[in-house]
Design a protein around this motif. Structure first.
Motif, PDB file in Angstrom:
ATOM      1  N   UNK A 174       0.836  -1.194   0.000  1.00 33.06           N
ATOM      2  CA  UNK A 174       0.000   0.000   0.000  1.00 33.06           C
ATOM      3  C   UNK A 174       0.875   1.249   0.000  1.00 33.06           C
ATOM      4  N   UNK A 175       0.274   2.373  -0.364  1.00 37.37           N
ATOM      5  CA  UNK A 175       0.950   3.654  -0.328  1.00 37.37           C
ATOM      6  C   UNK A 175       0.046   4.691   0.321  1.00 37.37           C
ATOM      7  N   UNK A 176       0.645   5.691   0.941  1.00 35.38           N
ATOM      8  CA  UNK A 176      -0.089   6.754   1.613  1.00 35.38           C
ATOM      9  C   UNK A 176       0.445   8.097   1.129  1.00 35.38           C
ATOM     10  N   UNK A 177      -0.454   8.978   0.723  1.00 34.48           N
ATOM     11  CA  UNK A 177      -0.078  10.325   0.302  1.00 34.48           C
ATOM     12  C   UNK A 177      -0.744  11.330   1.232  1.00 34.48           C
ATOM     13  N   UNK A 178       0.066  12.141   1.901  1.00 34.70           N
ATOM     14  CA  UNK A 178      -0.421  13.210   2.760  1.00 34.70           C
ATOM     15  C   UNK A 178       0.010  14.558   2.190  1.00 34.70           C
ATOM     16  N   UNK A 179      -0.882  15.548   2.244  1.00 37.03           N
ATOM     17  CA  UNK A 179      -0.613  16.866   1.658  1.00 37.03           C
ATOM     18  C   UNK A 179      -0.933  17.951   2.687  1.00 37.03           C
ATOM     19  N   UNK A 180      -0.081  18.961   2.748  1.00 34.24           N
ATOM     20  CA  UNK A 180      -0.283  20.113   3.630  1.00 34.24           C
ATOM     21  C   UNK A 180      -0.114  21.403   2.829  1.00 34.24           C
ATOM     22  N   UNK A 181      -0.969  22.388   3.102  1.00 34.63           N
ATOM     23  CA  UNK A 181      -0.891  23.706   2.477  1.00 34.63           C
ATOM     24  C   UNK A 181      -1.289  24.733   3.529  1.00 34.63           C
TER      25      UNK A 181
END
Length: 239
Positions: A174-181
């Motif tokens: 599995x893969x996890x993508x987290x984004x912050x702005x």
């Protein structure tokens, strides 16, 4: 209890397990370039593991039992990179490969065959990796804007070796993508975030509930990642 003892050689769960130990051999290097703005770390390793502790779920209902499984070896490499691309943009990440296998046949209670030599050690992914990108920029004299994305990957793992005529149970990759702005303004930080943007829902166990080698009912005991989550966070620093 008699049927249970006939099946695996014991009618009770073990009361404890012995400590494990290992010898670790590692060779590494560090390389820098561009006046220290690029750093690369690399290492190769080998581990000789004795009395390895494993979670055992035999086909008898003794779920969650920890036992010592003899000898195992683990070999692989690790790479880490940290690069300042521009004054505002930075990339970092890493990748690792691990080949972890039992060095000898593993059996418990005399009759329960858990794994043969060369079988992968449960719950150890061969490939893992991550990459992170950070961008910052001054919006005004007092406001700093930032954006960040982190992608992590974990390869498939062995949940349960092939026992008897059963197929091995595999935990999917599995893969996890987290984004912050967000922005920093004086002592305040305002952040828009999205966690698990890929909405990955891997099966971490997926083992059927069985007893004495026969299924009572196909009940899945499982858990997974939290599904996609987004929101706004506000922080104030007291200095």
């Amino acid at each position: 209890m008699a049927d249970l003892e006939d099946e695996i050689g014991t009618s009770t769960a073990p009361l404890g397990y012995d400590p494990d130990g290992l010898w670790n051999y590692e060779f590494g290097m560090k390389w820098t370039a561009a006046e220290g703005r690029v750093i690369l770390n690399a290492a190769i390793f080998r581990m000789d593991w004795n009395d390895i502790q494993v979670g055992v779920s035999p086909l008898c209902g003794l779920n969650g039992t920890v036992l010592n499984a003899g000898k195992a070896k683990s070999e692989g490499f690790e790479l880490e990179l940290d690069a300042v691309i521009t004054e505002n943009f930075r990339i970092s990440g890493g990748i690792s490969y691990v080949d972890a296998t039992f060095s000898e046949d593993v059996s418990f209670w005399g009759s329960f065959i858990f794994a043969s030599a060369g079988t992968r050690v449960p719950d150890v992914a061969e490939w893992t990796g991550n990459i992170r990108a950070d961008y910052t920029a001054n919006i005004t004299d007092t406001i700093l804007g930032f954006a960040r994305a982190t992608l992590s990957y974990r390869g498939d793992r062995l949940a349960l070796p092939s026992i008897g005529n059963t197929d091995p149970k595999i935990k999917d990759a599995y893969e996890i993508l987290n984004v912050r702005l967000g922005i920093d303004w004086h002592d305040w930080t305002f952040t828009l975030f999205v966690d698990n943007l890929t909405n990955s829902r891997p099966s971490f166990t997926g083992l059927p509930l069985t007893v004495a080698g026969s299924e009572i009912q196909f009940v899945t005991i499982d858990y997974s990642l939290r599904p996609i989550r987004y929101g706004l966070s506000v922080r104030y620093g007291f200095y």
